[in-house]
Design an enzyme around this catalytic site. Structure first.
Site, mmCIF file in Angstrom:
data_model
loop_
_atom_site.group_PDB
_atom_site.id
_atom_site.type_symbol
_atom_site.label_atom_id
_atom_site.label_comp_id
_atom_site.label_asym_id
_atom_site.label_seq_id
_atom_site.Cartn_x
_atom_site.Cartn_y
_atom_site.Cartn_z
ATOM 1 N N ARG A 195 6.439 -6.125 54.157
ATOM 2 C CA ARG A 195 7.653 -5.756 53.416
ATOM 3 C C ARG A 195 7.229 -4.893 52.226
ATOM 4 O O ARG A 195 6.859 -3.754 52.396
ATOM 5 C CB ARG A 195 8.414 -7.010 52.987
ATOM 6 N N LYS A 250 2.620 -24.743 52.608
ATOM 7 C CA LYS A 250 4.089 -24.746 52.631
ATOM 8 C C LYS A 250 4.626 -26.048 53.200
ATOM 9 O O LYS A 250 4.009 -26.639 54.088
ATOM 10 C CB LYS A 250 4.598 -23.600 53.517
ATOM 11 N N SER A 259 12.420 -15.870 55.042
ATOM 12 C CA SER A 259 12.920 -17.181 55.473
ATOM 13 C C SER A 259 13.368 -17.995 54.260
ATOM 14 O O SER A 259 14.376 -18.708 54.314
ATOM 15 C CB SER A 259 11.829 -17.957 56.213
ATOM 16 N N HIS A 270 11.810 -10.794 61.154
ATOM 17 C CA HIS A 270 10.752 -11.164 62.105
ATOM 18 C C HIS A 270 11.045 -10.569 63.486
ATOM 19 O O HIS A 270 10.167 -10.008 64.133
ATOM 20 C CB HIS A 270 10.682 -12.688 62.292
HETATM 21 P P1 ADP Z 1 3.791 -16.344 56.467
HETATM 22 O O1 ADP Z 1 3.703 -17.827 56.433
HETATM 23 O O2 ADP Z 1 2.520 -15.661 56.921
HETATM 24 O O3 ADP Z 1 4.378 -15.730 55.231
HETATM 25 P P2 ADP Z 1 6.263 -15.701 57.716
HETATM 26 O O4 ADP Z 1 6.949 -16.559 58.704
HETATM 27 O O5 ADP Z 1 6.866 -15.617 56.388
HETATM 28 O O6 ADP Z 1 4.745 -16.079 57.661
HETATM 29 O O7 ADP Z 1 6.178 -14.242 58.331
HETATM 30 C C1 ADP Z 1 5.423 -13.923 59.466
HETATM 31 C C2 ADP Z 1 5.175 -12.444 59.453
HETATM 32 O O8 ADP Z 1 6.412 -11.735 59.450
HETATM 33 C C3 ADP Z 1 4.407 -11.967 58.216
HETATM 34 O O9 ADP Z 1 3.540 -10.937 58.625
HETATM 35 C C4 ADP Z 1 5.478 -11.420 57.314
HETATM 36 O O10 ADP Z 1 5.000 -10.408 56.472
HETATM 37 C C5 ADP Z 1 6.444 -10.843 58.356
HETATM 38 N N1 ADP Z 1 7.797 -10.751 57.845
HETATM 39 C C6 ADP Z 1 8.540 -11.729 57.312
HETATM 40 N N2 ADP Z 1 9.767 -11.266 56.956
HETATM 41 C C7 ADP Z 1 9.779 -9.948 57.286
HETATM 42 C C8 ADP Z 1 10.738 -8.886 57.160
HETATM 43 N N3 ADP Z 1 11.930 -9.098 56.599
HETATM 44 N N4 ADP Z 1 10.395 -7.658 57.605
HETATM 45 C C9 ADP Z 1 9.177 -7.445 58.149
HETATM 46 N N5 ADP Z 1 8.233 -8.383 58.294
HETATM 47 C C10 ADP Z 1 8.515 -9.625 57.868
#
Ligand code: ADP
Length: 159
Positions: free
Chosen positions: A90, A41, A128, A17
């Site tokens: 990703r 979630k 996460s 992130h």
């Molecule tokens: P969501 O609930 O939308 O899945 P996340 O907290 O998982 O939200 O992620 C927020 C944003 O960060 C999303 O656009 C997700 O694709 C991106 N993201 C999460 N992990 C990574 C990573 N390792 N590399 C690049 N982008 C990421």
């Protein structure tokens, strides 16, 4: 002045992130990292705790701020003129979901655009939920999260 809104659960924020946030901060005048409530979630950290961790890890980025929103993303975007949504991508697995979300948001608010930044290769498999899984079994997750929030995650999740 162009504002980028980076929405997500951030439960908790990872280096993947943070990489997206830093790269977005180089491209836009202002970045709002937005903790949104995803009803599908069950989070391990409250929205305010997640926002606090984000504030800690972005404190040296002057054009980045953190906000929490308990509502539809398009309504938040509507309140912020000249803003676009920026998301990290990703693998192809993210693409299907994110593509659908971007089209839905555009359908609801015609002026909403979503930009995607591809992940840096070292964070391709980082999520996460993977961090939480490792932490809950007492594994070493230090290379996946910012050092400042490591202990908070360990204390909450390590059984
Ligand atoms: P969501 O609930 O939308 O899945 P996340 O907290 O998982 O939200 O992620 C927020 C944003 O960060 C999303 O656009 C997700 O694709 C991106 N993201 C999460 N992990 C990574 C990573 N390792 N590399 C690049 N982008 C990421």
């Amino acid at each position: 002045m162009r504002t980028a809104i980076c929405p997500g659960s951030f439960d908790p924020v990872t280096l993947g992130h943070l990489d997206i946030i830093k790269r977005t901060a180089r491209l836009f005048d202002k970045v709002v990292v937005l903790v949104v409530i995803n009803t599908a979630k069950t989070p391990s950290f409250s929205a305010e705790e997640r926002a606090e961790m984000l504030r800690t890890v972005t404190k040296d980025l002057p054009n980045v701020s953190v906000d929490v929103y308990d509502g539809l993303l398009v309504n938040y975007v509507k309140q912020h003129e000249n803003s676009v949504i920026v998301k990290g991508l990703r693998a192809m697995t993210d693409f299907e979901y994110e593509f659908q979300m971007a089209l839905m948001n555009r359908q609801m608010l015609g002026t909403t655009d979503t930009l995607f930044l591809t992940t840096s290769a070292e964070y391709l498999y980082l999520s996460s939920s993977a961090v939480k899984q490792i932490a809950s079994f007492g594994g070493d997750f230090s290379r996946f999260v910012p050092a400042e929030i490591h202990d908070k995650i360990r204390d909450r999740l390590c059984k």
